[in-house]
Design a protein around this motif. Structure first.
Motif, mmCIF file in Angstrom:
data_model
loop_
_atom_site.group_PDB
_atom_site.id
_atom_site.type_symbol
_atom_site.label_atom_id
_atom_site.label_comp_id
_atom_site.label_asym_id
_atom_site.label_seq_id
_atom_site.Cartn_x
_atom_site.Cartn_y
_atom_site.Cartn_z
ATOM 1 N N GLY A 105 31.035 9.427 12.900
ATOM 2 C CA GLY A 105 31.626 10.073 14.110
ATOM 3 C C GLY A 105 30.795 10.493 15.355
ATOM 4 O O GLY A 105 29.647 9.718 15.622
ATOM 5 N N ILE A 106 31.201 11.304 16.176
ATOM 6 C CA ILE A 106 30.477 11.758 17.372
ATOM 7 C C ILE A 106 28.957 11.981 17.022
ATOM 8 O O ILE A 106 28.680 12.874 16.236
ATOM 9 C CB ILE A 106 30.926 12.741 17.931
ATOM 10 N N GLY A 107 27.937 11.378 17.529
ATOM 11 C CA GLY A 107 26.399 11.613 17.330
ATOM 12 C C GLY A 107 26.039 10.775 16.170
ATOM 13 O O GLY A 107 24.874 10.913 15.755
ATOM 14 N N GLY A 108 26.891 9.915 15.337
ATOM 15 C CA GLY A 108 26.664 9.374 14.286
ATOM 16 C C GLY A 108 26.698 9.969 13.017
ATOM 17 O O GLY A 108 25.984 9.530 11.925
ATOM 18 N N THR A 109 27.397 11.145 13.003
ATOM 19 C CA THR A 109 27.509 11.954 11.829
ATOM 20 C C THR A 109 28.419 11.158 10.850
ATOM 21 O O THR A 109 29.483 10.533 11.235
ATOM 22 C CB THR A 109 28.017 13.386 12.109
#
Length: 155
Positions: A105-109
């Motif tokens: 996801g956003i930010g690599g989560t």
């Protein structure tokens, strides 16, 4: 026009990984956000699509993070269903931008409502648009610096 890779290198203080395009610019025309390809030149998945490069905005958002901004946003996501819905919608958009299928996801989560980095959410808002959480982060940080924080740095 501008030599974007050289400007981004000065902004980051290091050579940037190759980027696809400048996704947002400041009033002086300098990059604020770049769009990254799904993988690094070495083939490792890049953690997010949009990367914040503006030194003034990076510093301001860093202060928000230092003041507990990540934990505060995660609490709000638990308590505010509309905010969580906006977060999930942006996460789906981020996943759709990555044809590799990497579940980042956003930010690599990897977790659905996890917040790793406010910078990535601001970059997503500026690069992809229509993301109220990222817009709120940018506003809380004071917006894109005007005049340009690199005004003394020739473009």
């Amino acid at each position: 026009m501008h030599d974007d890779p050289a400007i981004v290198a000065r902004q980051l203080g290091r050579p940037p990984l190759p980027f696809t395009r400048v996704a947002a610019r400041c009033g002086a025309g300098r990059p604020v956000v770049v769009e990254q390809p799904p993988a690094t030149p070495a083939g490792t998945p890049f953690p997010t699509t949009f990367w914040l490069t503006c030194p003034g905005l990076v510093a301001a958002i860093g202060r928000l993070e230092s003041a507990g901004g990540v934990a505060a946003l995660e609490r709000r996501l638990e308590e505010e269903p509309e905010l969580a819905a906006a977060f999930r919608a942006a996460r789906r958009r981020q996943l759709a931008l990555r044809p590799s299928g990497a579940p980042l996801g956003i930010g690599g989560t990897r977790r659905e409502l996890a917040v790793k980095c406010l910078h990535a959410h601001a970059a997503f808002a500026l690069g992809a648009g229509d993301y109220p959480i990222g817009d709120e982060i940018v506003a809380a940080a004071g917006g894109i610096p005007e005049p340009c924080c690199m005004a003394e740095d020739p473009a």
